[in-house]
Write an enzyme that holds these catalytic residues in place. Sequence first.
Site, PDB file in Angstrom:
ATOM      1  NE  ARG A  36      24.458  47.364  41.751  1.00  0.00           N
ATOM      2  CZ  ARG A  36      23.846  47.574  42.891  1.00  0.00           C
ATOM      3  NH1 ARG A  36      24.281  46.995  43.989  1.00  0.00           N
ATOM      4  NH2 ARG A  36      22.805  48.376  42.961  1.00  0.00           N
ATOM      5  CE  LYS A 200       7.385  48.523  55.296  1.00  0.00           C
ATOM      6  NZ  LYS A 200       8.457  48.589  56.292  1.00  0.00           N
ATOM      7  N   GLY A 351      16.026  46.444  41.687  1.00  0.00           N
ATOM      8  CA  GLY A 351      16.423  45.048  41.455  1.00  0.00           C
ATOM      9  C   GLY A 351      15.313  44.158  40.919  1.00  0.00           C
ATOM     10  N   GLY A 374      17.724  52.576  44.879  1.00  0.00           N
ATOM     11  CA  GLY A 374      17.543  53.713  45.790  1.00  0.00           C
ATOM     12  C   GLY A 374      18.139  54.987  45.224  1.00  0.00           C
TER      13      GLY A 374
HETATM   14  P1  AMP Z   1      10.410  47.669  47.202  1.00  0.00           P
HETATM   15  O1  AMP Z   1      11.720  47.277  47.783  1.00  0.00           O
HETATM   16  O2  AMP Z   1       9.710  48.744  47.958  1.00  0.00           O
HETATM   17  O3  AMP Z   1      10.468  47.927  45.708  1.00  0.00           O
HETATM   18  O4  AMP Z   1       9.451  46.399  47.405  1.00  0.00           O
HETATM   19  C1  AMP Z   1       9.725  45.173  46.837  1.00  0.00           C
HETATM   20  C2  AMP Z   1       8.908  44.138  47.538  1.00  0.00           C
HETATM   21  O5  AMP Z   1       7.532  44.440  47.431  1.00  0.00           O
HETATM   22  C3  AMP Z   1       9.083  42.754  46.964  1.00  0.00           C
HETATM   23  O6  AMP Z   1       9.722  41.947  47.930  1.00  0.00           O
HETATM   24  C4  AMP Z   1       7.667  42.290  46.672  1.00  0.00           C
HETATM   25  O7  AMP Z   1       7.436  40.962  47.064  1.00  0.00           O
HETATM   26  C5  AMP Z   1       6.833  43.222  47.541  1.00  0.00           C
HETATM   27  N1  AMP Z   1       5.476  43.295  47.030  1.00  0.00           N
HETATM   28  C6  AMP Z   1       5.077  43.729  45.828  1.00  0.00           C
HETATM   29  N2  AMP Z   1       3.745  43.570  45.709  1.00  0.00           N
HETATM   30  C7  AMP Z   1       3.295  43.014  46.835  1.00  0.00           C
HETATM   31  C8  AMP Z   1       2.021  42.589  47.304  1.00  0.00           C
HETATM   32  N3  AMP Z   1       0.958  42.699  46.516  1.00  0.00           N
HETATM   33  N4  AMP Z   1       1.915  42.060  48.537  1.00  0.00           N
HETATM   34  C9  AMP Z   1       3.015  41.944  49.303  1.00  0.00           C
HETATM   35  N5  AMP Z   1       4.255  42.309  48.917  1.00  0.00           N
HETATM   36  C10 AMP Z   1       4.395  42.835  47.693  1.00  0.00           C
END
Ligand code: AMP
Length: 396
Positions: A36, A200, A351, A374
Amino acid sequence: MILQLKDLDLKGKRVLVRVDFNVPMAKDGTISDDSRIKASLPTVQAIVAKGGKVILMSHLGRPKGVTPTLTLKPCAERLSKLLGKPVGFVDDCIGPKVEEAVARMKDGDILLLENLRFYKAEEDPSADPEFVKKLARLGDVYVNDAFGTAHRAHASTAVIAQYFPKKAAAGLLLLKEIEALGSALKNPKRPFVAIVGGAKISTKLGVMKSLLEKADQLLIGGAMAYTFMKSAGIATGTSPVEESMLGEAKSILENTKKVFLPLDLVVASDFKEDAPSKIIDAPLGIPDGFQGMDIGPKTLEAWKPILSKAKTIFWNGPVGVFEFPAFAKGTKALGTLVANCKQAFSIVGGGDSIAALEQAGLQSAISHVSTGGGASLEFIEQGTLPGIQALEKAAG
Ligand code: AMP
């Protein structure tokens, strides 16, 4: 319309620049990734070349009041090293001490102010309306180059622009991000394939809906895939599922043929790095006592021809538990697939997805690596960001 650096006379001017130096710090207080800071160099160098005085401001982390471990001082040192030029630092961001340091600056000098978020009014401008005025007093012109924070309507990213009518401009990084993401938004070359992963649905529902309108295919991986699976009546074992999103997930699946869920999954008995794992066919469901951890090889094979035809690709979010090497294979292989799509304009944000590319040494094969996770999602969803709207207003 927003102003650019080239529209402003910067010679001898105090140029107050919002950058995003929110860098990851190691436990010993050293910077673990300076991307960054590197991303800000073109703007800083352009202002110096035009004879301006560069006053940089940023936040770092989420301090509650003054937090010595979240000082920006190491960033001043790193910036100085990268530029091969002294960079001053002052241990506050407003007040007499800062005003004196600014008054001593000569044309072409660079000064970094202390972490803006040591003041509550940075994130909550109404907590002290004087804060933003004190910041604004430090500059003759204002430049926003903090794309990673442009989705926040904070004092230094949005509110401040009103004090610089016809003198508030986008920096070169912000401009590059707007152009790259804007091209995918407005007139994407088709097929346009979007890939969304991560934890999520709830945090990415807005952007997914918007991508479903704009993209030709939407490939979904990561933990959010299990909520989609459950909504379709498929067993998900002990996988994390967002019960409150089942209705939304079901309606997305019923109303479009654009969504591609994983065909196979790597599942494990525990959420642990060394948990015993196996590969299962996703449509048959995840067995009791197991949870999904990554996408499997069949999924990658199925996605490969879709990606190899794409002319535009947007990817955000890991498709597995990327933090555990045993379950990072899908995300890394996906990164390789995207990087090999030379025919496509590829955009990667977030990230974890960027880290996957970096580890595979594939960053340079991507057309645009966004500095905002984001912010890039919100820009795709809304078509603009509070930081950009503030610049438009100031431009008149
Ligand atoms: P986000 O910040 O929404 O992009 O989510 C990133 C997070 O999603 C990371 O910490 C990953 O470990 C988690 N993640 C991705 N796939 C899985 C999975 N199959 N089970 C649990 N966590 C996951």
